[in-house]
Enzyme design. Structure first.
Site, PDB file in Angstrom:
ATOM      1  CB  ALA A   1       5.409   5.799  -3.205  1.00  0.00           C
TER       2      ALA A   1
ATOM      3  CB  VAL B   1      -0.958  -0.002   1.205  1.00  0.00           C
ATOM      4  CG1 VAL B   1      -1.745   1.308   1.278  1.00  0.00           C
ATOM      5  CG2 VAL B   1      -1.921  -1.181   1.121  1.00  0.00           C
ATOM      6  CG  ASP B   2       3.663   2.341   3.215  1.00  0.00           C
ATOM      7  OD1 ASP B   2       2.729   3.105   3.457  1.00  0.00           O
ATOM      8  OD2 ASP B   2       4.331   1.778   4.101  1.00  0.00           O
ATOM      9  CE1 TYR B   3       8.888   0.984  -1.840  1.00  0.00           C
ATOM     10  CE2 TYR B   3       7.943  -0.811  -0.567  1.00  0.00           C
ATOM     11  CZ  TYR B   3       9.003   0.020  -0.861  1.00  0.00           C
ATOM     12  OH  TYR B   3      10.189  -0.129  -0.178  1.00  0.00           O
TER      13      TYR B   3
END
Length: 393
Positions: A172, A167-169
């Site tokens: 990003a 989810v973070d990537y």
């Protein structure tokens, strides 16, 4: 500076921490932007995460390539003054504070806009700018649990986390995309703007193929897209192999190469839906045939006829011939870690004649003095800023 890169001449101030915000700014650096990572006296908390590297966090090195490092305490007079001077010269500011924090630090959009009307101000939050959860801290795996990823990865009875901060990537990538779109809009209109990205939105967006519900459709329905188990990871005589055989062409090639050509002509299995419906009888036959060779032998035999890959370890990637051919891994020199390898620019631009090797992730405050000198501060003022920073730490 290499002017061939699309974002050459763009200056980005990165106030974010952890993974999503920093990696978004890493992507902007990949596209040619000058990125200054501004950390508080205690540093980005990711630096303190467990790592088998003795001197630095592996995660921090991985998501902070290509940046200058600056250490500022925005709660001090000097620290805030330095930041405002930077803002006046900057094109983009990125942070991942909860919505209530920027006004307290006097770094909210309206305040910074008064210093630079052309500023692209990007806020990355867990849950968005408004709503009952807006001021909660949001993290990758918390959002996985909230948005159905865990129950889909496993089952509602046995949910599973997807490791690797997906989810973070994805967040990003959305943030970098939003920034570049806002820069394009500014090029046409001269106007800056506030770009907002959330991990909640990212977690939902990355499930777009699953996140569809028709009116009057029952709540409990099968959203599985795993092709009934035929496409997936299978054991072999040695190691595991992932096989994708959804199209008629690839299905026929798979059946022929594993020695079961009759399956390709069987009307019970001639579509993906039919194979999924008969998976309990079909899968044991396929897996039995795959046990006759090792995963690497199957990969060689399948070649270009069946999409597949041996299930390898991440360590194998550094020597992968295709990765090397594409220049996807670069070597860096860090003042503490020494020489190390990590991802290089994953985006290729036809305008770029010579792909550059980005600088490694910066040490805490590594370039503070040099950057302050560039802003016109005297040696005495720089020394005072360092004193205030150390006191507040």
């Amino acid at each position: 500076m290499n002017n061939d890169y699309p974002l050459s001449g763009i200056k980005v101030l990165d106030l974010s921490a952890y993974i999503a915000g920093p990696y978004a700014c890493n992507l902007l650096a990949d596209m040619g932007a000058e990125v200054i990572k501004i950390e508080p006296p205690e540093g980005d908390n990711l630096r303190k995460y467990p790592s088998t590297l003795p001197s630095e966090s592996r995660a921090f090195l991985g998501v902070n390539r290509g940046k200058y490092g600056m250490c500022l305490d925005l709660k001090t007079t000097v620290g805030y003054d330095v930041f405002v001077r930077l803002v006046k010269q900057a094109d983009v500011v990125v942070h991942n504070f909860r919505p209530s924090v920027p006004p307290r630090l006097r770094i909210d959009y309206e305040t910074l806009r008064a210093h630079n009307a052309r500023l692209i101000y990007c806020s990355l939050t867990g849950y968005g700018q408004s709503g009952p959860l807006a001021n909660r801290a949001g993290y990758d795996q918390v959002l996985q649990a909230r948005t159905g990823i865990c129950s889909s990865q496993g089952t509602p009875e046995d949910p599973k986390i997807v490791y690797g901060s997906v989810v973070d990537y994805y967040g990003a990538a959305m943030l970098a995309n939003g920034v570049t779109a806002a820069l394009f809009h500014r090029e046409r209109t001269g106007e800056g703007q506030h770009v907002a990205v959330s991990l909640l939105g990212s977690a939902l967006a990355m499930q777009a193929a699953r996140l569809v519900v028709a009116n009057e459709e029952p709540r409990a329905i099968n959203r599985d897209m795993r092709s009934g188990g035929i496409t997936g990871i299978h054991a072999t005589r040695g190691g595991h192999i992932y096989i994708s055989a959804n199209t008629p062409h690839f299905w026929r090639a798979l059946c022929t190469l594993i020695g079961l050509p009759a399956l390709a002509d069987d009307e019970r299995y001639d579509t993906v839906k039919k194979r999924a419906a008969h998976v309990d009888e079909l899968l044991p036959v396929l897996r039995g045939a795959l046990l006759s060779r090792t995963a690497e032998e199957w990969e060689t035999l399948f070649g270009e006829q069946v999409p597949c890959s041996v299930v390898r370890r991440i360590e194998d990637v550094f020597e992968d011939a295709q990765v090397q051919e594409q220049g996807l891994v670069g070597e860096y020199t860090h003042p503490v870690v020494g020489r190390y390898k990590t991802i290089a620019n994953p985006i290729s631009f036809g305008s770029v004649k010579d792909r550059r090797t980005l600088r490694p992730a910066p040490g805490l405050g590594e370039h503070t003095g040099v950057l302050m000198q560039g802003l016109g501060y005297s040696e005495a003022e720089i020394a005072q800023a360092v004193v205030e920073r150390n006191v507040s730490a």
